[in-house]
Structures are given as C-alpha cells and as structure tokens.
Design an enzyme around this catalytic site. Sequence first.
Site, PDB file in Angstrom:
ATOM      1  N   LYS A   1     -53.150 -86.384  21.143  1.00 11.05           N
ATOM      2  CA  LYS A   1     -52.441 -84.599  20.946  1.00 11.05           C
ATOM      3  C   LYS A   1     -52.876 -84.664  22.615  1.00 11.05           C
ATOM      4  CE  LYS A   1     -52.372 -80.426  18.243  1.00 11.05           C
ATOM      5  NZ  LYS A   1     -53.170 -80.199  17.214  1.00 11.05           N
ATOM      6  N   ASP A   2     -53.737 -84.329  22.974  1.00 12.48           N
ATOM      7  CA  ASP A   2     -54.172 -83.887  24.487  1.00 12.48           C
ATOM      8  C   ASP A   2     -53.420 -84.855  25.681  1.00 12.48           C
ATOM      9  OD1 ASP A   2     -55.761 -81.793  24.028  1.00 12.48           O
ATOM     10  OD2 ASP A   2     -57.448 -83.183  24.149  1.00 12.48           O
TER      11      ASP A   2
ATOM     12  N   SER B   1     -66.242 -77.674  18.484  1.00 14.34           N
ATOM     13  CA  SER B   1     -65.105 -76.719  18.934  1.00 14.34           C
ATOM     14  C   SER B   1     -65.044 -75.058  17.431  1.00 14.34           C
ATOM     15  CB  SER B   1     -63.854 -77.484  19.270  1.00 14.34           C
ATOM     16  OG  SER B   1     -64.488 -78.315  19.714  1.00 14.34           O
TER      17      SER B   1
ATOM     18  N   GLU C   1     -52.130 -64.590  46.528  1.00 12.46           N
ATOM     19  CA  GLU C   1     -51.464 -65.369  45.911  1.00 12.46           C
ATOM     20  C   GLU C   1     -51.732 -64.838  44.804  1.00 12.46           C
ATOM     21  OE1 GLU C   1     -49.868 -67.630  47.202  1.00 12.46           O
ATOM     22  OE2 GLU C   1     -51.444 -69.555  47.271  1.00 12.46           O
TER      23      GLU C   1
ATOM     24  N   HIS D   1     -70.458 -78.930  22.628  1.00 12.87           N
ATOM     25  CA  HIS D   1     -71.398 -79.603  21.757  1.00 12.87           C
ATOM     26  C   HIS D   1     -71.596 -79.129  20.445  1.00 12.87           C
ATOM     27  CE1 HIS D   1     -68.270 -82.163  24.128  1.00 12.87           C
ATOM     28  NE2 HIS D   1     -68.123 -83.373  23.368  1.00 12.87           N
TER      29      HIS D   1
END
Length: 419
Positions: A248-249, A224, A292, A220
């Site tokens: 959107k998220d 971004s 894994e 922040h």
Amino acid sequence: MSFPWAKHYEPKNPVMQWVDSRLPLPRFVYNAVGAGYPVPRNLNYWWNFGVLAGVALVCQLITGIVLAMHFHSSAASAFDSVNVGIMRDVNAGWFLRFAHANGASMFFVVIYIHMFRGLYYGSYKAPREMVWLLGVVIFLLLMATAFMGYVLPWGQMSFWGAQVITGFFSAIPVVGDWIRIWLLGGYAPDDAALNRFFSLHYLLPFVIAGAVILHIWALHIPGSSNPTGVEVKGEQDTVPFHPYYTAKDGLGVVVFLILFSVLIFFAPDYLGHPDNYIPANPLSTPAHIVPEWYFWPFYAILRAFTADFILPAKLWGVLAMFGSILLLFFLPWLDKSPVRSGSYRPMYKVAFWVLVADVLVLGYCGGSPAEPLYVILSQIAAAYYFAHFLIIVPIISHLETPKPLPGSITEAVLAKTGA
C-alpha cells in the site's frame, strides 16, 4: 504495546544468524517494517504520508549532500555557484538543484497532510502523546532548516527574507538585538550569515533524521492509531506490516514520485519567486517581500499585529508566530474528549474543517501584499486559529455527544463491507 501474536525473526541463513547474534539489525528491521510488526487492519491511504515524509527526507539528504560539494558560501559567489556553477557546469546539476528546491515543497505538503490527519483522527491522544510531541519537534526543525536553505541561493528574496525575518528578533526586549547579531554574525546578512546558515542547513537534516528515528520508536511502543480510534483487541484486528502495508505504501510512493517528477521536469520554478533569480542587492528593496509558500500562514500571523498594546506590535507578532506552533505541544491535554477519531465526533469534525479553511485563508493572506483587506483577514483568521485550540476544542470535548464507537476494529471493517 506488546503483541504476543507477532511473528519473531528467526534467520535461516548462517551468515544472517551470525550477524543477528552480534548486531541485531536484521531483527530490528523485521520488527519495525516487516511481518514482525502488526498494524491495524483498517488503515486508509491517509496513513501513507508518514512513509512519504521519510522518502522526501531521504531525497533531500541525498541531493543536499551533492549540492553542498559545489556550493560556495560567500556573498560574492553564492549566487553564481547556484545559478551558473551548479545549474550549468555540474553534471545533472540542474536536476539536483530543482529536485532539492521542489523537494522542500513536497516535503512540507506531505508533512502538513500528515499533521492534519493526526488532528482529525486524534493521533495526539493517549497513549501516543510522545509520538505527537516528537512530530512537532520535527516540524520545528524542518521549518528552521527550510528557512536557512532559502537564504543560500543569495537572490533578492533570499537576502531580504533573511533581513526581515531575523529583524523580528530585535523586537524581543533587552536581548533581541543581541540574538539578531548572533544569528547573522553581524549587523546585516553577509558572509558570516551565509556561513552560519549553510553549516546549520547542512547539519539539521541529520538531526531531523535522528528525531524521526525517535518518532518511529515512540510509535512502535503503543502501536499505530487507526481511523476508528479504537485500540487493538486481538490478532483479528491486525495484519503484518509486510506485505500488506508495504504494498500500500509502495503505491503511495509511486504516485508521490510521479507528481514530484512532473514538478521537476515541467514546472521547476512554479513554487519559487522570480526575484530570487536577481542577485542580492542590499540597496534595492523588493516591492513585496514574501517567504516560501509553506511559511505563509505563520507570516500572516506575524503581520496580523499592527497596533501597540502594552507591548510593541512587532513583539506581539513574533510571540504569536512562535506561539501558533508551540500551542501544538499542549494539544493532547487541551482536548479531553475520550473519543479519538473525528469520524465519531460531529461537532469536532465541523470545527476541524473550519480550521483547515482558516489555515488556507492565513496562507493566502501571508502570500499577499500587506494591504488593509489582507491584514484584516489575517487578524480574523489568526484570532480564530488560537480560539480553535484554546477555546473551541476544550469546550467541544465537554459538550459533545459522540457517535457510538464500534466494539473493535474488526467489527468496524466488517460493518463497512456489509459482512
């Protein structure tokens, strides 16, 4: 970065005014994910994966806390507590167990995509170096947490995975054996190792959550990044985070949860190993010990060293495995190109996709038996991995002629829409 055009939080409700004046948490949330946080107007769906990583972390925390209430960290009862107690006797225990196990895989899928997006769009470049560095720290913590969690079911692959992976620490000169004994609490995985791994596996997710808060805080400050790599030049280049990117998220979260649910309900054991449904037996070594899937690229690098050269081959493998991750810390200073986005860097774009293919080859080799063909492929792919960051990227940053950058984010958006 200061956004003078950002909206400021002004609570209307008297109760919220009272709370905000004494504990500015509502103001903090508003400025972090609300209309008080302007973001570039051209973010695409590749920017959804940061939020999805947060959703995956919350799922892991919730399911992990409940599972910890029913888990027995004892070599004599750990296997039964997972496969009988939790799966059959706990209400919705099967769901919690499968959600937690497959949630780790989904978490790594999201994290890997998030990291490769950062590599392609140059999100590690100034002024966002600290965002990238904290992201690599989170990745290291996540790998440590996942490894310890994989040991807890105490099946054959859990036991021998702990035996093999901790055994590589003994290759470190002088202190190697001491480190391995300290990690295991003894000379082989048993009750002491289970208790250590269980306590750390429970604790580290909260450390990850704290690192995520620092990661978001660091993000922040400069704001971004965006697909063009061009910095924000004014209010016209941004939109409020809410409602534009919350919507959107939100779509990304719905798709993520659908895929997650399909995995849990229709293929819960698809990403696991069948040998882990066999109780741990120190006297019976599995034919093919494999971690894994999300560790396979690093496991391939570890196994790529087969000959002693000055140092033992096992030590070279350990150094290379950890070096492949630590190398990412220096990436902001290895890539000196002034252009961030790979969309405007033709040579870098080709090198990026070759790197993606290289990591996939490493993953395939890491999950395959240690046969000559796969070992040779691992050696070639591991050599290219290090060459990409240490040789190719620095050379490209000096020789490459980037495409012309747009004058602003708004200009790029309007050009894309044909306006």
